[in-house]
Scaffold this active site. Structure first.
Site, PDB file in Angstrom:
ATOM      1  N   PRO A   1     111.302  63.458  72.741  1.00 19.55           N
ATOM      2  CA  PRO A   1     111.696  62.762  73.794  1.00 19.55           C
ATOM      3  C   PRO A   1     111.512  61.285  73.672  1.00 19.55           C
ATOM      4  O   PRO A   1     111.939  60.456  74.488  1.00 19.55           O
ATOM      5  CB  PRO A   1     110.747  63.139  74.870  1.00 19.55           C
ATOM      6  CG  PRO A   1     109.714  63.936  74.459  1.00 19.55           C
ATOM      7  CD  PRO A   1     110.012  64.591  72.928  1.00 19.55           C
TER       8      PRO A   1
ATOM      9  N   GLU B   1     103.785  67.759  72.239  1.00 20.67           N
ATOM     10  CA  GLU B   1     102.395  66.980  72.158  1.00 20.67           C
ATOM     11  C   GLU B   1     102.582  66.213  70.798  1.00 20.67           C
ATOM     12  O   GLU B   1     102.008  65.075  70.504  1.00 20.67           O
ATOM     13  CB  GLU B   1     100.967  67.738  71.729  1.00 20.67           C
ATOM     14  CG  GLU B   1     100.716  68.557  72.888  1.00 20.67           C
ATOM     15  CD  GLU B   1     100.962  69.903  73.003  1.00 20.67           C
ATOM     16  OE1 GLU B   1     102.182  70.072  72.417  1.00 20.67           O
ATOM     17  OE2 GLU B   1     100.688  70.504  74.086  1.00 20.67           O
TER      18      GLU B   1
ATOM     19  N   ARG C   1     131.536  70.610  66.534  1.00 21.45           N
ATOM     20  CA  ARG C   1     132.956  70.500  67.035  1.00 21.45           C
ATOM     21  C   ARG C   1     133.871  69.136  66.409  1.00 21.45           C
ATOM     22  O   ARG C   1     134.960  69.252  66.493  1.00 21.45           O
ATOM     23  CB  ARG C   1     132.810  70.251  68.487  1.00 21.45           C
ATOM     24  CG  ARG C   1     132.119  71.087  69.149  1.00 21.45           C
ATOM     25  CD  ARG C   1     131.756  70.734  70.779  1.00 21.45           C
ATOM     26  NE  ARG C   1     132.999  70.759  71.287  1.00 21.45           N
ATOM     27  CZ  ARG C   1     133.879  69.640  71.726  1.00 21.45           C
ATOM     28  NH1 ARG C   1     133.393  68.573  71.124  1.00 21.45           N
ATOM     29  NH2 ARG C   1     135.294  69.904  72.289  1.00 21.45           N
TER      30      ARG C   1
ATOM     31  N   ASP D   1     138.309  65.138  74.182  1.00 22.61           N
ATOM     32  CA  ASP D   1     137.158  65.479  74.974  1.00 22.61           C
ATOM     33  C   ASP D   1     136.731  64.288  75.783  1.00 22.61           C
ATOM     34  O   ASP D   1     137.215  63.226  75.627  1.00 22.61           O
ATOM     35  CB  ASP D   1     135.938  65.221  74.052  1.00 22.61           C
ATOM     36  CG  ASP D   1     136.013  66.555  73.143  1.00 22.61           C
ATOM     37  OD1 ASP D   1     136.473  67.329  73.498  1.00 22.61           O
ATOM     38  OD2 ASP D   1     135.047  66.499  72.227  1.00 22.61           O
TER      39      ASP D   1
HETATM   40  N1  ADE Z   1     111.419  67.591  72.672  1.00 20.07           N
HETATM   41  C1  ADE Z   1     111.083  67.540  73.960  1.00 20.07           C
HETATM   42  N2  ADE Z   1     111.660  66.801  74.812  1.00 20.07           N
HETATM   43  C2  ADE Z   1     112.772  66.584  74.075  1.00 20.07           C
HETATM   44  C3  ADE Z   1     113.943  65.774  74.401  1.00 20.07           C
HETATM   45  N3  ADE Z   1     114.362  65.338  75.681  1.00 20.07           N
HETATM   46  N4  ADE Z   1     115.058  65.484  73.298  1.00 20.07           N
HETATM   47  C4  ADE Z   1     114.561  65.968  72.023  1.00 20.07           C
HETATM   48  N5  ADE Z   1     113.368  66.611  72.068  1.00 20.07           N
HETATM   49  C5  ADE Z   1     112.695  66.846  72.738  1.00 20.07           C
END
Ligand code: ADE
Length: 260
Positions: A88, A115, A153, A168
């Site tokens: 994330p 984590e 794709r 697309d």
């Molecule tokens: N791992 C945890 N959350 C994620 C996200 N939003 N994007 C990519 N990998 C992740």
């Protein structure tokens, strides 16, 4: 193209690889997929893939040695490969990112846990980190599958006739126009007359206007990246949309693109 997943949950990848376009691409040899269990590369007695963070704190961190060994075993020599860590904390993945990644011969998708992974592995082995959105998944597996799906794709001859990626949402920058199929009337609702007219130019015009209206309404930010052709701009002007499109594009970013 090769896709290789590094994961502690290899079972995760079962059904997504057995369905639809991914399965067809696999069967036709357009892609090859490897699912690598990081645990197979853990050498300690308990085959540990994670451990507590130095300095204390919540949760567990993926250990660097099994990750590095797993990566070395997955990487193919002599081809253009890219190691992507799903996290994330990475920059947001989008259609342009998919187009860029489609240019590699091998994508090695490292599925982190929430984590995190040991920073030394990230520094030494990861080419880039990517997030699929501003939310936190329990791990990178779903995100890695999203990336594979979007990239597949775009590969030559993966989509069949009528599935073209060129139309697309996002690939040309606009959200996609609305679609209808049989029956002509469903629960009292019909289909726009123009779509039944057989007039291809009128259908194209209708779809362009619908796509632009949808984009203006839902994702005006996308218009800043689009260059319309002179013919498209003429259609937008006639429909009274050009001023709104140019305003959404921030005063001119929707400048002209040459006819192709
Ligand atoms: N791992 C945890 N959350 C994620 C996200 N939003 N994007 C990519 N990998 C992740």
């Amino acid at each position: 193209m090769f896709f290789d997943f590094l994961t502690i949950f290899p079972e995760f990848f079962g059904s997504p690889l057995r369905e639809g376009i991914v399965r067809r691409a696999l069967n036709e040899g357009k892609i090859q997929v490897g699912v690598h269990n990081i645990r197979d590369f853990a050498t300690d007695r308990h085959r540990m893939t994670d451990d507590r963070p130095f300095g204390g704190g919540e949760g567990m961190v993926l250990k660097p040695e099994p990750l590095a060994a797993c990566l070395k075993s997955a990487r193919k020599a002599g081809i253009h490969s890219r190691v992507v860590l799903l996290s994330p904390a990475g920059p947001r993945f989008d259609q342009q990112g998919a187009e860029r990644l489609a240019g590699y011969d091998q994508l090695i998708l490292v599925c982190g846990r929430y984590e995190g992974v040991d920073e030394r592995f990230r520094t030494l082995y990861v080419d880039e980190e990517l997030s699929i959105g501003d939310y936190v998944l329990t791990g990178g597996e779903l995100a890695a599958l999203v990336i594979m799906d979007t990239v597949i794709r775009l590969l030559p001859n993966v989509l069949g006739c009528g599935e073209s990626a060129a139309n697309d949402s996002f690939s040309c920058g606009l959200l996609k126009h609305r679609q209808y199929t049989r029956p002509r009337v469903f629960e009292g609702m019909g289909v726009p007359e123009v779509l039944l007219s057989g007039d291809h130019a009128a259908v194209a015009r209708h779809r362009l206007l619908e796509a632009v209206e949808l984009t203006l309404h839902r994702r005006p930010d996308l218009l800043a990246t689009i260059a319309f052709t002179p013919a498209e701009r003429k259609v937008l002007r006639q429909a009274g949309l050009l001023a709104r499109v140019d305003a959404a594009a921030g005063g001119g970013a929707s400048g002209e693109r040459r006819e192709s």
